[in-house]
Write an enzyme that holds these catalytic residues in place. Structure first.
Site, short mmCIF file in Angstrom:
data_model
loop_
_atom_site.label_atom_id
_atom_site.label_comp_id
_atom_site.label_asym_id
_atom_site.label_seq_id
_atom_site.Cartn_x
_atom_site.Cartn_y
_atom_site.Cartn_z
N HIS A 55 -52.47 8.01 17.81
CA HIS A 55 -53.36 7.20 16.98
C HIS A 55 -53.48 5.78 17.53
CE1 HIS A 55 -55.21 7.87 12.85
NE2 HIS A 55 -55.60 6.64 13.14
N TYR B 299 -60.38 13.14 7.70
CA TYR B 299 -59.14 13.07 6.95
C TYR B 299 -59.34 13.97 5.73
CZ TYR B 299 -57.98 8.74 9.47
OH TYR B 299 -57.69 7.80 10.43
N TYR C 78 -57.62 -6.51 13.99
CA TYR C 78 -57.56 -5.14 13.50
C TYR C 78 -57.85 -4.13 14.61
CZ TYR C 78 -58.60 -0.92 10.82
OH TYR C 78 -58.62 0.36 10.35
N LYS D 162 -56.09 16.49 16.07
CA LYS D 162 -55.79 15.22 16.72
C LYS D 162 -54.46 14.68 16.21
CE LYS D 162 -57.83 10.56 17.25
NZ LYS D 162 -56.89 9.74 16.42
N THR E 279 -57.59 14.87 11.85
CA THR E 279 -56.51 13.92 12.13
C THR E 279 -55.28 14.37 11.37
OG1 THR E 279 -57.99 12.07 12.56
CG2 THR E 279 -55.75 11.54 11.92
N GLY F 85 -55.37 7.23 24.39
CA GLY F 85 -54.29 6.26 24.36
C GLY F 85 -54.04 5.56 25.68
N SER G 155 -65.97 8.75 12.97
CA SER G 155 -64.98 8.61 11.91
C SER G 155 -65.55 9.04 10.57
CB SER G 155 -64.53 7.15 11.82
OG SER G 155 -63.73 6.95 10.68
N ARG H 249 -57.56 3.21 30.83
CA ARG H 249 -58.36 2.05 31.18
C ARG H 249 -58.94 2.11 32.59
NH1 ARG H 249 -57.48 2.01 26.60
NH2 ARG H 249 -56.72 0.34 25.24
#
Length: 344
Positions: free
Chosen positions: A240, A126, A22, A216, A152, A273, A104, A276
């Site tokens: 996302h 949300y 997930y 976002k 979002t 997104g 979140s 790294r």
């Protein structure tokens, strides 16, 4: 090998398979999720030489909050599947690194406990079909010290995940999701995400909270302008994490258009997104981002090393960014300009 490069494998050893899947998966065929990091690697630098880089600064501000580096933690759910202390451990790790945490609205830890752990934090929201749910959550976040609201905007429906076998939802324990709302008071339809939102919701969120609103999920210039015209203080260029519309443009390539669209408005632009490396952070800021958000690296760091792992991940990315600043010939993030990068 860089310690950060081994985080996902270390997390995979500790996590139940469904949880790990997930965390890492994208939507549908996984195209957008799979190309995110490579898109940052499509940029090349045009460094300046013979500039004084004897003193390097990585500090900046985001919506007025000072941070030690421009690497922030994106809002993600199911953090108590990664670490028993979940968002509280993430907050402690972020605080030690001098960063900002996105929280979140599905968090499995109360906002009060997240705030008490020390990080400056923004609430990701949300908007539900029943706005009373959203209003109660906003009120709780304001009371617990949230400094901004992150709307979002790319999730009128949840992107399709192609699972085969048990899913993460079979592993979630009671209390590990939506800890800041009493779900028993509402129907399933009440709790569903609103699919009729317009830019007017930005003003509504500001009125409800008195906090700056960051939108976002923006990937287009016209949407960026509509959001800022409606009162958004900031935008996050985001697809996302490749978990909504598969095939959506890579954020590394969408960023310049959004930055140009809101230039001169005072709105801050962020991007997430696939980031790294410190060089990815450098490219993002040179292209006009105020800061970057990382999601999966933070989840994997929390899974592998708890709060200390989160601190180390943020610290090492910031140190790499400082090194890259010296090599590109710019001692301070405020001096980065778009002529330092080119796309190949």
């Amino acid at each position: 090998m860089r310690w950060i490069d081994g985080l996902e494998a270390a997390a995979a050893e500790k996590l139940p398979e469904a949880v790990y899947r997930y965390f890492r998966q994208g939507s549908a065929g996984g195209l957008s999720a799979g190309e995110a990091t490579a898109a940052w690697s499509s940029y090349r630098f045009r460094p300046r030489v013979l500039t004084d880089v004897s003193t390097i600064s990585t500090g900046t501000t985001v919506l007025g909050t000072p941070v030690m580096g421009p690497v922030l933690v994106a809002p993600t759910t199911l953090q108590r599947q990664a670490d028993p202390d979940g968002e509280a451990a993430m907050s402690a790790g972020v605080a030690a690194a001098g960063s900002v945490l996105g929280v979140s609205s599905n968090a499995g830890t109360t906002f009060a406990d997240i705030g008490a752990a020390g990080a400056a934090w923004w609430l990701q929201i949300y908007v539900n079909r029943n706005r009373d749910i959203t209003k109660r959550m906003l009120d709780a976040a304001v009371a617990a010290g949230a400094r901004a609201v992150v709307l979002t905007a790319d999730t009128p429906v949840v992107g399709r995940k192609e699972d085969d076998g048990p899913t993460v939802w079979d592993a979630v324990q009671p209390g590990h999701l939506r800890a800041n709302i009493d779900e028993s008071l509402y129907t399933v339809d009440d709790l569903a995400k609103a699919d009729d939102l317009t830019p007017d919701v930005i003003g509504w969120l500001r009125e409800q909270t008195g906090l700056p609103v960051v939108v976002k999920g923006v990937l287009r210039a016209d949407d960026a302008q509509r959001c800022v015209s409606a009162g958004a203080a900031g935008l996050i260029v985001s697809n996302h994490g490749g978990r909504q519309l598969d095939g959506a443009i890579a954020t590394a390539h969408a960023l310049p258009e959004v930055v140009d669209a809101v230039a001169g408005t005072g709105a801050e632009v962020y991007v997430d997104g696939g980031i790294r490396r410190g060089e990815h952070v450098l490219a993002a800021l040179a292209l006009g981002a105020r800061a970057v958000f990382v999601g999966r690296p933070a989840l994997f760091a929390l899974s592998a090393g708890g709060a200390a792992g989160v601190t180390r991940m943020l610290t090492e990315l910031t140190e790499e960014f400082a090194h890259a600043l010296a090599l590109v010939g710019v001692p301070d993030p405020e001096q980065l300009t778009s002529d330092l990068v080119t796309r190949v």
